[in-house]
Write a protein that holds these residues in place. Structure first.
Motif, mmCIF file in Angstrom:
data_model
loop_
_atom_site.group_PDB
_atom_site.id
_atom_site.type_symbol
_atom_site.label_atom_id
_atom_site.label_comp_id
_atom_site.label_asym_id
_atom_site.label_seq_id
_atom_site.Cartn_x
_atom_site.Cartn_y
_atom_site.Cartn_z
ATOM 1 N N LEU A 1 33.069 41.258 50.563
ATOM 2 C CA LEU A 1 31.978 42.199 50.784
ATOM 3 C C LEU A 1 31.099 42.314 49.540
ATOM 4 N N PRO A 2 29.823 42.673 49.723
ATOM 5 C CA PRO A 2 28.901 42.770 48.580
ATOM 6 C C PRO A 2 29.398 43.757 47.528
ATOM 7 N N GLY A 3 29.284 43.368 46.272
ATOM 8 C CA GLY A 3 29.634 44.240 45.156
ATOM 9 C C GLY A 3 31.078 44.167 44.716
ATOM 10 N N THR A 4 31.955 43.640 45.560
ATOM 11 C CA THR A 4 33.385 43.633 45.237
ATOM 12 C C THR A 4 33.684 42.814 43.993
ATOM 13 N N LEU A 5 33.182 41.597 43.932
ATOM 14 C CA LEU A 5 33.506 40.719 42.803
ATOM 15 C C LEU A 5 32.921 41.253 41.500
ATOM 16 N N GLU A 6 31.701 41.756 41.554
ATOM 17 C CA GLU A 6 31.074 42.306 40.353
ATOM 18 C C GLU A 6 31.865 43.494 39.818
ATOM 19 N N ARG A 7 32.284 44.384 40.695
ATOM 20 C CA ARG A 7 33.032 45.571 40.256
ATOM 21 C C ARG A 7 34.428 45.205 39.759
ATOM 22 N N MET A 8 35.043 44.200 40.366
ATOM 23 C CA MET A 8 36.370 43.789 39.906
ATOM 24 C C MET A 8 36.305 43.188 38.509
ATOM 25 N N VAL A 9 35.310 42.348 38.258
ATOM 26 C CA VAL A 9 35.152 41.761 36.927
ATOM 27 C C VAL A 9 34.846 42.850 35.894
ATOM 28 N N ALA A 10 33.976 43.788 36.260
ATOM 29 C CA ALA A 10 33.629 44.873 35.334
ATOM 30 C C ALA A 10 34.856 45.723 35.006
ATOM 31 N N PHE A 11 35.677 46.014 36.009
ATOM 32 C CA PHE A 11 36.893 46.796 35.781
ATOM 33 C C PHE A 11 37.830 46.053 34.840
ATOM 34 N N ALA A 12 38.002 44.751 35.059
ATOM 35 C CA ALA A 12 38.912 43.969 34.220
ATOM 36 C C ALA A 12 38.443 43.944 32.767
ATOM 37 N N ARG A 13 37.148 43.890 32.567
ATOM 38 C CA ARG A 13 36.626 43.870 31.195
ATOM 39 C C ARG A 13 36.794 45.219 30.502
ATOM 40 N N HIS B 1 26.530 38.282 44.279
ATOM 41 C CA HIS B 1 27.698 39.064 43.878
ATOM 42 C C HIS B 1 27.575 39.622 42.460
ATOM 43 N N GLY B 2 26.480 39.326 41.767
ATOM 44 C CA GLY B 2 26.258 39.905 40.455
ATOM 45 C C GLY B 2 27.066 39.281 39.340
ATOM 46 N N VAL B 3 27.757 38.180 39.613
ATOM 47 C CA VAL B 3 28.527 37.476 38.582
ATOM 48 C C VAL B 3 28.311 35.976 38.752
ATOM 49 N N ARG B 4 28.525 35.242 37.661
ATOM 50 C CA ARG B 4 28.417 33.783 37.724
ATOM 51 C C ARG B 4 29.701 33.233 38.346
ATOM 52 N N LEU B 5 29.541 32.545 39.482
ATOM 53 C CA LEU B 5 30.692 32.109 40.255
ATOM 54 C C LEU B 5 30.851 30.596 40.247
ATOM 55 N N GLN B 6 32.094 30.178 40.140
ATOM 56 C CA GLN B 6 32.484 28.796 40.395
ATOM 57 C C GLN B 6 33.457 28.843 41.570
ATOM 58 N N VAL B 7 33.224 28.025 42.581
ATOM 59 C CA VAL B 7 34.085 28.045 43.767
ATOM 60 C C VAL B 7 34.746 26.680 43.926
ATOM 61 N N ILE B 8 36.072 26.702 44.032
ATOM 62 C CA ILE B 8 36.869 25.480 44.213
ATOM 63 C C ILE B 8 37.657 25.609 45.507
ATOM 64 N N VAL B 9 37.532 24.645 46.401
ATOM 65 C CA VAL B 9 38.322 24.608 47.629
ATOM 66 C C VAL B 9 39.331 23.475 47.508
ATOM 67 N N VAL B 10 40.596 23.797 47.720
ATOM 68 C CA VAL B 10 41.659 22.799 47.739
ATOM 69 C C VAL B 10 42.099 22.630 49.184
ATOM 70 N N ASP B 11 41.837 21.454 49.742
ATOM 71 C CA ASP B 11 42.219 21.207 51.135
ATOM 72 C C ASP B 11 43.585 20.541 51.172
ATOM 73 N N ASN B 12 44.526 21.205 51.846
ATOM 74 C CA ASN B 12 45.912 20.727 51.905
ATOM 75 C C ASN B 12 46.128 19.804 53.097
#
Length: 328
Positions: free
Chosen positions: A105-117, A40-51
């Motif tokens: 989808l591919p590229g979504t997270l990278e583009r969202m982070v870039a837009f926010a910055r 995804h072109g960004v450093r990701l941390q993924v947390i799942v909270v199971d309810n």
């Protein structure tokens, strides 16, 4: 509250992804694969909270996705409380609230982070959500449900005159879904927020069990002078209603309760008592009508199952609508 890397105070990750899951093992697996099986072109941390899922979702995550930080609740605490439990563990510059019934989808997270910055004034961001058949999920960008906006929505006028700025305000049907612009609110199925904004807002309001927490979060962000952006050039697939569909009546209850909570918290003081009373009455009548329909269809379903015994002809009743099809 937030863990940072030791290097010059930089964030340990670009983006912390929180997924709150309740009995959605199979679609959660697909969601996590869409995250981990591509770059995804960004450093990701993924947390799942199971309810407190009963379908062995937590065991699946432990076995197939050991890189996920898994938090397990002893009971179903709802969407807001589930996300809040994960927030102290987030070490990303941005936090993404992501539904388990989404495919990234591919590229979504990278583009969202870039837009926010590029847009430091953007406190909260969302993107285009589409259903598996390609149809737009209209909830991905919304106007706040003032009494008039909600009234037009309930009447379905946005479907009759979708290009009207007056009648289409709630789902913003008059705007091009492929463009980028400021909105009142984005949906909690994909809601990206800055850590600094989360700290200012102190997380999600746990009075909202399910539904309405995204509207509340965006409303409070705007009150704090942050902007909310819909970025239409990016998209994710939203299956929608995967867990709520299994308990449609209870989820419809939580939806209508959230409508009342939101109005009381943010809008009640703006309107005279008569308007508030009519708003609450309208919400109550709508829920009552849906409750009656739910029970009628449940009775019809039992009657259909009894047809072999009594020789009755089955009817063509449709299944109960999913809670996720509600306004909030």
């Amino acid at each position: 509250m937030i863990r940072r890397s030791a290097a010059l105070g930089d964030w340990a990750f670009d983006l912390s992804v929180i997924i709150v899951s309740y009995n959605t093992r199979e679609i959660l697996r697909h969601c996590l694969r869409s995250i981990f099986h591509q770059d995804h072109g960004v450093r990701l941390q993924v947390i799942v909270v199971d309810n407190a899922s009963r379908d062995h979702s937590a065991a699946m995550v432990r076995k197939e996705f050991p890189e996920v930080l898994l938090l397990e609740n002893a009971r179903n605490e709802g969407f807001s409380a589930g996300n809040n439990r994960a927030l102290p563990h987030c070490a990303g510059e941005f936090v993404l609230l992501l539904n388990s019934d989404t495919i990234v989808l591919p590229g979504t997270l990278e583009r969202m982070v870039a837009f926010a910055r590029r847009r430091p004034e953007a406190g909260i961001l969302g993107c285009k959500l589409v259903r598996p058949d390609g149809e737009l999920d209209w909830a991905c960008r919304r106007g706040f449900p003032t009494p008039l906006v909600a009234f037009f929505k309930f009447l379905g006028l946005h479907r009759i005159v979708p290009r009207s700025r007056l009648f289409g305000r709630y789902n913003m049907t008059y705007l091009d879904p492929d463009l980028t612009y400021e909105v009142d609110s984005v949906v909690g199925a994909f809601l990206m927020i800055r850590q600094s904004v989360l700290g200012r807002l102190r997380g999600l309001d746990e009075d909202f069990f399910m539904y309405g927490e995204d509207l509340d979060l965006c409303f409070r962000a705007k009150q704090a002078a942050f902007r909310v952006y819909y970025v239409g050039e990016n998209q994710v697939i939203h299956i929608k209603g995967a867990s709520s569909r299994k308990e449609a009546f209870r989820m419809n209850y939580h939806f209508h309760r959230a409508m009342i909570l939101f109005h009381r918290k943010h809008l009640r003081r703006r309107y005279p008592a008569a308007v508030n009373a009519m708003t609450y009455a309208g919400i109550g009548l709508r829920f009552t009508a849906l409750a009656v329909r739910h029970h009628v269809r449940a009775l019809a379903g039992r009657a259909r199952r009894a047809t072999p015994r009594w020789g009755l002809r089955p009817s063509g009743e449709a299944p109960v609508a999913a809670g996720g099809d509600a306004v909030v």
